[in-house]
Design a protein around this motif. Structure first.
Motif, PDB file in Angstrom:
ATOM      1  N   ARG A   5     -22.240 -32.119 -45.183  1.00  0.00           N
ATOM      2  CA  ARG A   5     -20.546 -32.435 -44.671  1.00  0.00           C
ATOM      3  C   ARG A   5     -19.226 -32.725 -46.086  1.00  0.00           C
ATOM      4  O   ARG A   5     -19.934 -33.135 -47.072  1.00  0.00           O
ATOM      5  CB  ARG A   5     -21.147 -34.566 -44.350  1.00  0.00           C
ATOM      6  N   ARG A   6     -18.606 -32.094 -45.686  1.00  0.00           N
ATOM      7  CA  ARG A   6     -17.289 -32.097 -45.823  1.00  0.00           C
ATOM      8  C   ARG A   6     -17.269 -33.808 -46.317  1.00  0.00           C
ATOM      9  O   ARG A   6     -16.999 -34.316 -46.223  1.00  0.00           O
ATOM     10  CB  ARG A   6     -15.756 -31.533 -45.447  1.00  0.00           C
ATOM     11  N   ALA A  18      -3.714 -34.354 -38.307  1.00  0.00           N
ATOM     12  CA  ALA A  18      -3.134 -33.601 -37.250  1.00  0.00           C
ATOM     13  C   ALA A  18      -3.114 -34.345 -36.226  1.00  0.00           C
ATOM     14  O   ALA A  18      -1.734 -34.410 -35.352  1.00  0.00           O
ATOM     15  CB  ALA A  18      -3.536 -31.876 -36.846  1.00  0.00           C
ATOM     16  N   LEU A  19      -4.021 -35.082 -35.337  1.00  0.00           N
ATOM     17  CA  LEU A  19      -3.982 -35.608 -34.330  1.00  0.00           C
ATOM     18  C   LEU A  19      -3.326 -37.052 -35.083  1.00  0.00           C
ATOM     19  O   LEU A  19      -3.401 -37.774 -33.743  1.00  0.00           O
ATOM     20  CB  LEU A  19      -6.090 -36.211 -34.642  1.00  0.00           C
ATOM     21  N   ALA A  69      -7.648 -31.257 -41.804  1.00  0.00           N
ATOM     22  CA  ALA A  69      -6.514 -31.186 -41.296  1.00  0.00           C
ATOM     23  C   ALA A  69      -6.620 -30.912 -40.098  1.00  0.00           C
ATOM     24  O   ALA A  69      -5.141 -32.323 -38.816  1.00  0.00           O
ATOM     25  CB  ALA A  69      -5.832 -29.134 -41.480  1.00  0.00           C
ATOM     26  N   GLN A  70      -7.652 -31.091 -38.975  1.00  0.00           N
ATOM     27  CA  GLN A  70      -7.541 -31.836 -37.808  1.00  0.00           C
ATOM     28  C   GLN A  70      -7.340 -33.298 -37.357  1.00  0.00           C
ATOM     29  O   GLN A  70      -6.706 -33.557 -36.759  1.00  0.00           O
ATOM     30  CB  GLN A  70      -8.810 -31.537 -37.552  1.00  0.00           C
ATOM     31  N   ALA A  71      -7.458 -34.248 -38.623  1.00  0.00           N
ATOM     32  CA  ALA A  71      -7.925 -35.646 -38.652  1.00  0.00           C
ATOM     33  C   ALA A  71      -6.265 -35.724 -38.440  1.00  0.00           C
ATOM     34  O   ALA A  71      -5.821 -36.387 -37.803  1.00  0.00           O
ATOM     35  CB  ALA A  71      -8.985 -36.117 -39.480  1.00  0.00           C
ATOM     36  N   THR A  73       0.557 -30.064 -37.072  1.00  0.00           N
ATOM     37  CA  THR A  73      -0.470 -29.614 -36.870  1.00  0.00           C
ATOM     38  C   THR A  73      -0.265 -28.393 -38.009  1.00  0.00           C
ATOM     39  O   THR A  73      -1.239 -28.339 -38.984  1.00  0.00           O
ATOM     40  CB  THR A  73      -1.014 -28.368 -36.369  1.00  0.00           C
ATOM     41  N   ARG A  74       0.973 -27.988 -38.534  1.00  0.00           N
ATOM     42  CA  ARG A  74       1.402 -27.591 -39.684  1.00  0.00           C
ATOM     43  C   ARG A  74       0.960 -26.188 -39.450  1.00  0.00           C
ATOM     44  O   ARG A  74       0.225 -25.297 -39.978  1.00  0.00           O
ATOM     45  CB  ARG A  74       1.152 -27.624 -40.894  1.00  0.00           C
ATOM     46  N   VAL A 111     -11.463 -31.614 -49.935  1.00  0.00           N
ATOM     47  CA  VAL A 111     -10.787 -31.024 -48.818  1.00  0.00           C
ATOM     48  C   VAL A 111     -10.189 -31.586 -47.501  1.00  0.00           C
ATOM     49  O   VAL A 111     -11.115 -32.360 -46.835  1.00  0.00           O
ATOM     50  CB  VAL A 111     -10.771 -29.832 -48.430  1.00  0.00           C
ATOM     51  N   PRO A 112      -8.616 -31.732 -47.613  1.00  0.00           N
ATOM     52  CA  PRO A 112      -8.033 -32.536 -46.261  1.00  0.00           C
ATOM     53  C   PRO A 112      -8.751 -32.247 -45.296  1.00  0.00           C
ATOM     54  O   PRO A 112      -8.597 -30.514 -45.396  1.00  0.00           O
ATOM     55  CB  PRO A 112      -6.817 -33.130 -47.252  1.00  0.00           C
ATOM     56  N   LEU A 160     -12.232 -32.619 -34.099  1.00  0.00           N
ATOM     57  CA  LEU A 160     -12.845 -34.345 -35.253  1.00  0.00           C
ATOM     58  C   LEU A 160     -13.744 -34.753 -34.316  1.00  0.00           C
ATOM     59  O   LEU A 160     -14.943 -34.773 -35.709  1.00  0.00           O
ATOM     60  CB  LEU A 160     -11.860 -35.144 -34.707  1.00  0.00           C
ATOM     61  N   SER A 214      -9.124 -26.138 -45.097  1.00  0.00           N
ATOM     62  CA  SER A 214      -9.045 -27.877 -44.832  1.00  0.00           C
ATOM     63  C   SER A 214      -8.557 -27.584 -43.398  1.00  0.00           C
ATOM     64  O   SER A 214      -8.499 -28.214 -42.413  1.00  0.00           O
ATOM     65  CB  SER A 214      -7.905 -27.609 -45.459  1.00  0.00           C
ATOM     66  N   GLN A 252       0.342 -22.930 -41.981  1.00  0.00           N
ATOM     67  CA  GLN A 252      -0.620 -21.788 -41.299  1.00  0.00           C
ATOM     68  C   GLN A 252      -0.306 -20.873 -40.275  1.00  0.00           C
ATOM     69  O   GLN A 252       0.120 -21.421 -39.512  1.00  0.00           O
ATOM     70  CB  GLN A 252      -1.530 -22.077 -41.590  1.00  0.00           C
ATOM     71  N   GLY A 256     -14.909 -32.106 -54.818  1.00  0.00           N
ATOM     72  CA  GLY A 256     -14.944 -30.943 -53.575  1.00  0.00           C
ATOM     73  C   GLY A 256     -13.787 -31.978 -52.345  1.00  0.00           C
ATOM     74  O   GLY A 256     -14.733 -31.027 -51.918  1.00  0.00           O
TER      75      GLY A 256
END
Lengths: 362, 362
Positions: B29-30, B87-88, B83-85, B93-94, B80-81, A88, A147, B125, B78
């Motif tokens: 940057r996403r 998860a934190l 996932a790092q943030a 984390t799934r 896209v979530p 992050l 993602s 995942q 566009g």
DNA sequence: TTGTAGGCGTTATCAA
DNA sequence: TTGATAACGCCTACAA
């Protein structure tokens, strides 16, 4: 499927089960930098520099004693850096997304092993997904990997038209193709066209004029090019292969078997069959066995990739060997250069023909 | 290796190369929730609820119109979530960590496919690593997975003594073993002992008194149990198998070949060989071919797992079929229950013998 | 239904 | 060399 042919045995003690429940309900909080900081008496930033600091060799930013003490404490409390948080903050995950058609294909699995091995050398971990060669699933795979913030991707299942590659260029995400090529995206592949030619030249030398091709699926560049190389050599030699002797197949043994069945049902049967991958070739061998046709003596078979099994078959399989491991490794090296901003080129790795008993003079 | 048998072709246009450089230097940057919030005129929290909100079916927390508008904007930019943030923030984390001995082993790859498929069904995942059955590498694999914050792990390469499992219990991380068992940790495996017995009963019925075993590696429970089951049946029948006819081998074709060579060099040779996995069995077939020994007629061979290839061989391989896919899927279901705090049990999936031409009456 | 605020663990920057 | 601080993007309790 098999889901009902199963037994359940309770093989855990009562205590074990209770423990499981507790661990699930109270997931132990991992030690963080803050933990280590408190215990070592240093500030978080210092601890961070020591434990996860950018590993520039010459530049140390803590005295040897300090560093040692901090490392000691970290070891004691079992500190493991939190990659999520680091990602992050740093805006990079050190994660490599890998999309493969399917892992149970030995060829793809071997390429993947090369990828994993090389990636580890750069400190990268791989996130793999199976697309099953399905466009919708493929797109989902890419989204999931995006993602999860992969820094780059390696795609092993691109259809010739590129498929979902536009998403990646839009996102500006570096990627490399393996195994199959598409448009002029950077790709690491076997020189499939050359390989197809090798197979044809081999069979022609053995005197086979009536050859057939199990051509795989039409959206895979490797299958297309292997087929094209093969057809070109035959055409150049004046023995054009008719449409009926070019059969589309899936890449598994079942596909090879079905393709061979079809060829053998035709009025005039071929004296040689080239399958664009070994699994299909082995399916051909199975089919020949059922028809009591002896491979090599009565009908020659040539495969592609030379998976380890090929040499051990009762009738060893002639195959065009592709450097599968190397393809995987090379793709990572290329990707790293790409991420470093260097220009990269596609690479074709040269195959070699390994002649064995499944192909013999006509 | 193959690394020098390669050609490089520049297959990209000049423009393409320049573009690559630019994308590498200025990684786009996403779009984030904030981006979407600003553009849609709603606040980040609202946007979050709409896009990534906990999917409780009945409870909506935004008006239909609002939600639709937000989703529209998100699609346009566009989004896209990250996932790092997530998860934190969520402390999960799934991500499912998977450790396998090696992916190029069809059995393990097939189990993995089952895992991936089932995991996807739960929105998880997989993060895969190859341990190459090496203790040091195995430990590194676990550490890497831990640092990437996997919510749980599936281990497909545990040695009988457990190996690095204590680290996991210390961390309180839920895990399940597949393929191999260790101590009384929850494990999803084939009933290997029963499978070994089936192989032996089959060969005994065919009249083979002098049998040999390619026993695999001694730290793998599946190899041990298959061997033990086999030996027990022979012992019970009064035909004890001497030590010299039990050979340790690696699990690949090369291992099977070497093991068979050794058995054939002995003074008295067996009339049947049981290999604890198909790859090794195929190595045996290759060896027999070299010695001009006809499998089935002169020497019976039985493998384990029944990989798809087994049926297609020129001499089809008799094999004990294990439900590989199911093992993978089941392990994920079990893991999910474990993560949910439910008590779980180990599961033994029943194998079935598939008799083919490689084994025949003595 | 929507807005506000605070923090998850880490690292980069700046100040001491 | 070390310490303080802010921010990465998201989620959620709480307030409006």
């Amino acid at each position: 499927m098999h889901s009902d042919d199963q037994q359940s045995h309770d093989q855990q003690s009562h205590d074990q089960r209770i423990q499981d429940q507790e661990t699930a309900n109270a997931p132990a909080r991992r030690a963080t930098l803050a933990t280590v900081a408190k215990l070592s008496g240093y500030h978080v930033s210092t601890v961070s520099r020591v434990l996860n600091g950018s590993a520039v060799p010459g530049v140390r930013s803590a005295s040897a004693a300090t560093a040692e003490h901090i490392r000691q404490v970290a070891r004691e409390v079992g500190y493991v850096p939190n990659a999520q948080a680091a990602a992050l903050r740093r805006q990079r995950t050190r994660l490599l997304g890998v999309v493969m058609a399917r892992m149970a294909d030995t060829v793809l699995a071997t390429i993947y092993e090369g990828i994993e091995r090389a990636a580890a050398g750069y400190g990268f971990q791989t996130l793999v997904t199976n697309s099953w060669d399905d466009p919708v699933t493929r797109r989902e795979c890419v989204d999931v990997l995006l993602s999860h913030g992969v820094d780059a991707m390696i795609l092993g299942d691109s259809p010739v038209d590129g498929g979902s590659l536009d998403v990646l260029t839009e996102h500006g995400l570096p990627f490399v193709l393996v195994n199959r090529r598409a448009a002029d995206h950077p790709a690491i592949t076997c020189d499939d066209y050359a390989g197809g030619r090798m197979a044809a030249e081999h069979l022609l030398e053995l005197g086979h004029r009536r050859a057939a091709v199990l051509a795989g699926l039409p959206y895979a560049s490797n299958a297309l090019e292997r087929t094209q190389g093969f057809l070109d050599v035959y055409r150049e030699a004046g023995h054009r292969i008719p449409r009926g002797r070019i059969v589309r197949t899936t890449f598994d043994t079942a596909g090879g078997r079905m393709g061979a069945e079809r060829l053998l049902r035709a009025r005039s049967t071929p004296t040689a069959i080239f399958a664009v991958n070994d699994a299909a070739a082995i399916g051909v061998l199975g089919c020949l066995r059922d028809h009591r046709i002896e491979p090599g003596r009565e009908l020659s078979v040539v495969g592609f990739n030379d998976i380890p099994l090929a040499a051990e078959l009762t009738v060893p399989l002639t195959s065009v060997r592709s450097p599968m491991q190397t393809i995987g490794e090379q793709s990572v090296h290329t990707l790293m250069r790409l991420m470093g901003g260097e220009p990269v080129q596609s690479t074709l790795l040269r195959p070699t023909l390994v002649a064995r008993a499944s192909s013999a003079p006509r």
